[in-house]
Enzyme design. Structure first.
Site, PDB file in Angstrom:
ATOM      1  N   GLN A  17       0.770  -1.250   0.000  1.00 20.54           N
ATOM      2  CA  GLN A  17       0.000   0.000   0.000  1.00 20.54           C
ATOM      3  C   GLN A  17       0.802   1.302   0.000  1.00 20.54           C
ATOM      4  O   GLN A  17       0.466   2.233  -0.737  1.00 20.54           O
ATOM      5  CB  GLN A  17      -0.953   0.012   1.218  1.00 20.54           C
ATOM      6  CG  GLN A  17      -1.895   1.185   1.192  1.00 20.54           C
ATOM      7  CD  GLN A  17      -2.837   1.276   2.372  1.00 20.54           C
ATOM      8  OE1 GLN A  17      -3.352   2.332   2.666  1.00 20.54           O
ATOM      9  NE2 GLN A  17      -3.078   0.178   3.066  1.00 20.54           N
ATOM     10  N   GLU A 139       1.236  -1.300   8.288  1.00 21.79           N
ATOM     11  CA  GLU A 139       0.434  -0.156   8.744  1.00 21.79           C
ATOM     12  C   GLU A 139       0.325  -0.016  10.273  1.00 21.79           C
ATOM     13  O   GLU A 139       0.723   0.981  10.850  1.00 21.79           O
ATOM     14  CB  GLU A 139      -0.978  -0.287   8.140  1.00 21.79           C
ATOM     15  CG  GLU A 139      -2.004   0.674   8.677  1.00 21.79           C
ATOM     16  CD  GLU A 139      -1.741   2.113   8.271  1.00 21.79           C
ATOM     17  OE1 GLU A 139      -1.457   2.347   7.094  1.00 21.79           O
ATOM     18  OE2 GLU A 139      -1.825   3.002   9.137  1.00 21.79           O
ATOM     19  N   ASP A 168       0.566   3.776   5.993  1.00 22.81           N
ATOM     20  CA  ASP A 168       0.824   3.434   4.593  1.00 22.81           C
ATOM     21  C   ASP A 168       0.537   4.600   3.652  1.00 22.81           C
ATOM     22  O   ASP A 168       1.422   5.161   3.027  1.00 22.81           O
ATOM     23  CB  ASP A 168      -0.054   2.248   4.173  1.00 22.81           C
ATOM     24  CG  ASP A 168       0.533   0.932   4.622  1.00 22.81           C
ATOM     25  OD1 ASP A 168       1.750   0.869   4.822  1.00 22.81           O
ATOM     26  OD2 ASP A 168      -0.223  -0.035   4.778  1.00 22.81           O
ATOM     27  N   GLY A 247      -7.270  20.560  18.943  1.00 22.10           N
ATOM     28  CA  GLY A 247      -6.943  21.980  18.787  1.00 22.10           C
ATOM     29  C   GLY A 247      -7.174  22.828  20.020  1.00 22.10           C
ATOM     30  O   GLY A 247      -6.968  24.027  19.986  1.00 22.10           O
ATOM     31  N   GLY A 248      -7.618  22.201  21.104  1.00 24.46           N
ATOM     32  CA  GLY A 248      -7.784  22.969  22.337  1.00 24.46           C
ATOM     33  C   GLY A 248      -9.213  23.405  22.594  1.00 24.46           C
ATOM     34  O   GLY A 248      -9.547  23.848  23.684  1.00 24.46           O
TER      35      GLY A 248
END
Ligand code: CAO
Length: 426
Positions: A17, A139, A168, A247-248
């Site tokens: 892959q 993976e 992958d 992101g907070g």
């Protein structure tokens, strides 16, 4: 219309892959991608997770669009000669074999440079130089060793791998950027170069916000993590944060109407500070707009369980699409949890070519993800993957300029034929 990478020829020595994702992207941008496969066997994914008898699997077809296939045995003397000739004719060689496999074929970086000093030689490996450099990697190993698994899942459960193939396909994407960057630099230097991307590094790059949080931990608790509001102390490593947002901004996955029977009747909901008042109005708690216990992000942090519980009371009265429609109008960030069934049927994804229908001679019609990167001057048309060795004669004759007699001799040598045919030829 000319394609962005028209004129670039890729020797695609990839399998499974990670490598094939990279070369498929380059092929979509117009590169001539020649995939070398072992005679009679081919890329192992051709036969993995087969759904239609005797047809290339979706695993293979969905990773190898817009390529040509030539079968060559690299361990056959004549076969190696063909590969060396291809190296002279190509701009980029991409491979993702186990560490050392290319060297064992005699195709060291030194030999490749000798054959073609302009060659860009790109590789995916599991790890970079260091204690693990000889390991074979798949993976989920990359997800685990790159910091994704330790930070995914719920605090009281085991580490989790994600469905997105960040080890992958994520590394293939990184490698593709390295290749086009090297092609650009070559326009000025005239020289090729080595491009390498380790899957561990690719995953860590995608888990960058968690490495950020690891360092923030030294300066106090991670206040936006739910566990802080729940009064659970932090250890010395970044914990699993459930569905908290990276992101907070406090965010959760909440149940919607129909959740009792539909496993995907959920929405992601973010209580972003600038839209707090809109959220209060939508859920029917206008008093929370001015109540000092709820009005500021700081005051809300210890109450997130209660707050999201109240929001969920509201989302459970609406479908995930109704939640989106209502919230979108007032800029409250949210997103329905879409199933693969919903995505494959989504008319807007079909319209943009992100989901495409492809016809294949042995398996018939199927859906695939098309090129997610849209260039206004280089549209991507998705062409079916090649059958094993479909273009062997064409490449020997038109790219390598072997004469008809030479092609016959190559076939007799077994360099391009599977063992059964090889024996018959001997
Ligand atoms: N003709 C003859 N031999 C060929 C050939 C050809 N056309 N193409 C490949 N081979 C041979 C190689 O020469 C090599 O043989 P040796 O080991 O004898 O030198 C062998 O096939 C290469 O196989 P491999 O070791 O790469 O394959 P594997 O199935 O054992 O391992 C994988 C697969 C993916 C674990 C390993 O290739 C790897 O670690 N790759 C790097 C990381 C990576 O890309 N992982 C992502 C995989 S997708 O989940």
């Amino acid at each position: 219309m000319t394609k962005a990478l028209a004129g670039v020829r890729i020797l695609d020595f990839t399998h499974v892959q990670s490598g094939p994702t990279c070369t498929q992207l380059l092929a979509w941008f117009g590169a001539d991608c020649i995939k070398i496969e072992r005679p009679g066997v081919g890329d192992i994914t051709r036969g993995q997770l087969m759904d239609v008898p005797k047809a290339d699997s979706l695993y293979f077809t969905m990773l190898n669009h817009n390529k040509r296939s030539i079968t060559v045995d690299s361990k056959n003397k004549k076969g190696l000669e063909i590969i060396e000739r291809l190296i002279k004719e190509c701009d980029v060689l991409v491979e993702n074999f186990a560490p050392g496999a290319m060297d064992r074929m005699g195709l060291t970086w030194e030999r490749i440079q000798e054959l073609n000093p302009r060659m860009i030689y790109a590789s995916v490996k599991g790890f970079g130089p260091g204690p693990y450099e000889d390991c074979k990697v798949y993976e989920n190993v990359a997800q685990c060793t790159g910091g994704s698994a330790s930070t995914t899942g719920f605090r009281d459960g085991p580490p989790l791998v994600t469905g997105a193939q960040i080890g992958d396909s994520g590394t293939g994407l990184h490698l593709a950027l390295g290749i086009v960057t090297a092609l650009y630099q070559r326009t000025m230097t005239g020289r090729g170069q080595r491009v390498t991307c380790a899957m561990q590094d690719g995953v860590l790059n995608l888990a960058r916000v968690k490495l950020r949080d690891q360092q923030r931990l030294a300066h106090g608790p991670l206040t936006e993590y739910s566990q802080h509001g729940e009064g659970v102390p932090f250890g010395d490593a970044v914990p699993r944060a459930g569905n908290d947002s990276g992101g907070g901004q406090p965010g959760r996955i909440l149940r919607c109407k129909g959740w009792e029977t539909d496993p995907n009747a959920y929405t992601y909901f973010i209580t972003q500070a600038p839209v707090w008042e809109a959220i209060c109005d939508v859920i029917g708690e206008p008093g929370w707009k001015t109540d000092p216990g709820y009005a500021t992000p700081k005051a809300r942090l210890p109450k997130l369980i209660e707050i999201f519980g109240r929001i969920e009371q509201w989302t459970m009265t609406k479908t995930k699409f109704e939640v989106l429609e209502i919230c979108n109008k007032v800029d409250i960030p949210c997103g329905p949890i879409l199933s693969m069934k919903e995505l494959i049927e989504d008319s807007s994804l079909r319209a943009t070519g992100t989901v495409v229908e492809v016809d294949h001679p042995t398996r018939g019609k199927y859906f695939s993800v098309g090129n997610p990167i849209k260039l206004s001057d280089s549209p991507s048309d998705v062409k079916r993957s090649p059958l094993l060795g479909e273009h062997t004669d064409e490449i020997l004759t038109n790219v390598l300029k072997y004469s008809a007699e030479e092609v016959a001799a190559i076939k007799a040598s077994g360099a391009t034929e599977p063992p059964a045919k090889k024996q018959a030829a001997e």
